[in-house]
Structure formats: C-alpha cells, structure tokens
Write a protein that holds these residues in place. Structure first.
Motif, PDB file in Angstrom:
ATOM      1  N   UNK A 151      -1.824   1.859  -5.180  1.00 53.03           N
ATOM      2  CA  UNK A 151      -1.110   3.129  -5.246  1.00 53.03           C
ATOM      3  C   UNK A 151      -2.107   4.258  -5.442  1.00 53.03           C
ATOM      4  N   UNK A 152      -2.053   5.266  -4.592  1.00 47.62           N
ATOM      5  CA  UNK A 152      -2.907   6.446  -4.724  1.00 47.62           C
ATOM      6  C   UNK A 152      -2.284   7.400  -5.743  1.00 47.62           C
ATOM      7  N   UNK A 153      -3.033   7.720  -6.785  1.00 47.86           N
ATOM      8  CA  UNK A 153      -2.523   8.563  -7.868  1.00 47.86           C
ATOM      9  C   UNK A 153      -3.491   9.706  -8.141  1.00 47.86           C
ATOM     10  N   UNK A 187     -11.274  -0.649  -0.457  1.00 46.85           N
ATOM     11  CA  UNK A 187     -10.430  -1.373  -1.403  1.00 46.85           C
ATOM     12  C   UNK A 187      -9.563  -2.413  -0.698  1.00 46.85           C
ATOM     13  N   UNK A 188      -9.032  -2.072   0.474  1.00 48.86           N
ATOM     14  CA  UNK A 188      -8.228  -3.033   1.215  1.00 48.86           C
ATOM     15  C   UNK A 188      -9.055  -4.243   1.639  1.00 48.86           C
ATOM     16  N   UNK A 231      -0.455  -3.446 -10.456  1.00 47.23           N
ATOM     17  CA  UNK A 231      -0.930  -2.440  -9.503  1.00 47.23           C
ATOM     18  C   UNK A 231      -2.382  -2.075  -9.773  1.00 47.23           C
ATOM     19  N   UNK A 232      -3.019  -1.558  -8.735  1.00 47.16           N
ATOM     20  CA  UNK A 232      -4.335  -0.948  -8.827  1.00 47.16           C
ATOM     21  C   UNK A 232      -4.205   0.487  -8.332  1.00 47.16           C
ATOM     22  N   UNK A 233      -4.781   1.417  -9.072  1.00 44.86           N
ATOM     23  CA  UNK A 233      -4.694   2.819  -8.651  1.00 44.86           C
ATOM     24  C   UNK A 233      -5.889   3.185  -7.783  1.00 44.86           C
ATOM     25  N   UNK A 234      -5.597   3.963  -6.761  1.00 49.33           N
ATOM     26  CA  UNK A 234      -6.615   4.543  -5.897  1.00 49.33           C
ATOM     27  C   UNK A 234      -6.689   6.024  -6.243  1.00 49.33           C
ATOM     28  N   UNK A 244       0.840  -1.187   0.000  1.00 53.28           N
ATOM     29  CA  UNK A 244       0.000   0.000   0.000  1.00 53.28           C
ATOM     30  C   UNK A 244       0.880   1.243   0.000  1.00 53.28           C
ATOM     31  N   UNK A 245       0.634   2.134  -0.954  1.00 53.12           N
ATOM     32  CA  UNK A 245       1.384   3.391  -1.039  1.00 53.12           C
ATOM     33  C   UNK A 245       0.381   4.526  -1.196  1.00 53.12           C
ATOM     34  N   UNK A 246       0.179   5.280  -0.134  1.00 58.10           N
ATOM     35  CA  UNK A 246      -0.789   6.377  -0.160  1.00 58.10           C
ATOM     36  C   UNK A 246      -0.132   7.723  -0.465  1.00 58.10           C
ATOM     37  N   UNK A 247       1.181   7.782  -0.374  1.00 59.71           N
ATOM     38  CA  UNK A 247       1.881   9.043  -0.641  1.00 59.71           C
ATOM     39  C   UNK A 247       3.046   8.783  -1.602  1.00 59.71           C
TER      40      UNK A 247
END
Length: 314
Positions: free
Chosen positions: A60-62, A125-126, A81-84, A8-11
């Motif tokens: 990944x938050x984009x 999503x999680x 990957x899936x984009x958030x 998980x990458x939010x930033x």
C-alpha cells in the motif's frame, strides 16, 4: 493450503461514510457520525480475503498524515501489509447516503501525482515480494502521473506470478489493445465491456462471445464480465460460464467488485476450479451489497448465498 496472494494499492483512500436526512443545495447538512475504513481496490481485496479466512500481503502506498491514519486502520483490521512511500498526501473519499431516498453520493479525490522515482520503487518492491506461482492482484484506480500501460510494467516486474487485473479507463483499454503477456485474469463490468466491444452486449451469449474473443486474442487466460444484478460471465479456453447474482436487499454497492475479486482469487489460490471460484465470487459480491456504506462481504453471508450463485455452462 493456499497459494500466496499479493495485492497492490497505489492510490488508496481514507474512506469516510456518513448520512444526512436530505441533500439540499446551499444548506448546511448535518451529518451522522462518520464511519472510517481503509479503502482502495487492492487493499479492499486484502480486507475481504481476511474476512473470508484467507491470507494475503497488501502493498500500500501511503503518504502524509492521512497515510499514517490509514495505516492505523489497516493494523486495526489485522491485514498484513507493507507500506510504500507514496508522493504527497494519501487521498480521502466520502460516501454520503441520503436517508430519505436511500441514494448514495460518492466523492473521490484524485490522489497525489506519481513520478519516475516513485514508480521505480514499486517495481523494486514487487520484484522482491511477488512469489512465482502465487497470485498478484492489481486492482483499483491508477494514480495520477502514470502511463496507461503501467499495469503491464507492474506485471513484468513480478516474474512467474499469476497476475489478476481489475482496472478501468485508459488502463483497461490499453490492456485490451496491447495484451499483457501471461495475464491470468482480467475483470471488467458490463458497461466497460460494451465500450470495448463497440456495441451492446444484450444477452449472456453476447457477453460470453465477447469475453471468449478476448481470451482467443491472448488478452488473458480468464476474462470476467460483470452483468450487474444479473450475475457474472467468465470465459476461458474451451469453456464459458455464468454465475447468477443471488437476490438480496441492496444497502450499498460500494465494495462489491473488490469482494468479488477477493473471493475469486482466494478460491483459485485454494486450488478450486473456475466454476467454484466464480460462484464464490458472485456470492461475495452479493454479500457486500447487503452491508452498510464502505463495509465489505461477511463470510457467513457468502457461505449462505453460495448455492444461489452456482455456475453453469453457457
């Protein structure tokens, strides 16, 4: 065979790396052609897992044009990957190497502020993507606008998942002060460990005692403390381990921690024990510092360095 791994990458960040002959205040500095990489803790973990021959799914938050460019770089590397949908524009970071001295200067922008709506999307999503018995990695800086206990809420939304936390600052302090139920792995560096302990951790035994104390308190099943160029200490119930850092020529320390986490989680996901995982992780961290700028570990270097990183009991 490998258990599922979710990162998980939010930033995240569009990482740019360049060089100049010398950094002189007030002067126009002519840079070399920039090298671009997709960056951010969890995303780097997924990139390193792929480099090591493993599989993962990166969430990944984009946002904005920078987010679009970052997505293109992720696709180019072949990372699943899936984009958030994140708020605002995805941040950028800049690493500048002063060629005359070899010193690195790292400039990290903060990223957009997260509100309640964005946080709710992540939890949903999680809950849909995390797999019971699989590993879920929460790594890197938390985005602006989230509370210090945000990792605990993230972990709670992934029922049955084995959560690995590698964070810093207020989020790390809160995870130690108020343990996250069932946390599988907590990793930190030596300076963070000393700050949390309230005193210096001068020896391996000091560090092992501190880590074992956190395990005994239920902070995590495994606690890892990095001791820089010396190596890494791990504590779990009934066992304390040390893996020495292989001696290599340092080009850039960027990505060493993420490469460590990637190798450690991948090793566990392949059914290896803590000693094997710690050795592979220490080798991966050393392999990462051998590469330029924002590059991560290379599999051939990790395998070559493994024997130097063999873990032993403390």
């Amino acid at each position: 065979m490998q258990a599922p791994i979710l990162t998980l990458t939010l930033n995240p960040a569009l990482d740019m790396a360049t060089g100049v002959p010398q950094i002189i205040p007030g002067h126009k500095l002519r840079c070399t052609d920039p090298h671009l990489d997709p960056g951010g803790g969890g995303l780097n973990v997924s990139r390193a897992i792929k480099a090591l021959g493993g599989d993962s799914l990166a969430l990944v938050a984009l946002g904005g044009l920078t987010g679009d460019r970052l997505a293109g770089l992720i696709r180019a590397e072949g990372v699943t990957f899936l984009s958030i949908l994140g708020p605002g524009e995805t941040r950028q970071s800049l690493t500048v190497t002063e060629e005359s001295s070899g010193k690195q200067f790292r400039f990290m922008l903060p990223g957009p502020v997260w509100g309640a709506a964005e946080r709710a999307r992540v939890f949903t999503l999680l809950a849909a993507t995390a797999r019971p018995g699989g590993y879920s990695v929460i790594s890197g800086s938390q985005p602006p606008g989230v509370p210090a206990d945000f990792p605990a809420h993230l972990a709670a939304s992934m029922e049955g998942s084995l959560v690995v936390l590698d964070t810093s600052g207020a989020a790390l302090t809160e995870a130690v002060r108020t343990p996250i139920p069932g946390l599988e792995v907590l990793r930190m560096d030596g300076e963070e460990g000393e700050e949390l302990a309230g005193h210096s951790l001068e020896t391996l035994t000091d560090t092992a005692d501190f880590a074992a104390g956190l395990v005994a308190r239920g902070v995590a099943k495994r606690v890892i403390v990095a001791r820089g160029a010396e190596g890494n200490v791990l504590a779990e119930a009934g066992r304390r381990l040390f893996s020495p850092a292989p001696k290599v020529r340092v080009k850039s320390t960027v990505g060493a921690g993420d490469s460590f986490v990637a190798a450690f989680v991948l090793s566990l996901a392949r059914g290896q024990d803590s000693a094997q995982a710690l050795a592979m992780a220490s080798a991966a961290a050393a392999a990462a510092v051998m590469t330029d700028a924002t590059m991560l570990c290379r599999a051939e270097d990790v395998m070559r360095l493994m024997h130097e990183a063999a873990a032993r009991d403390i």
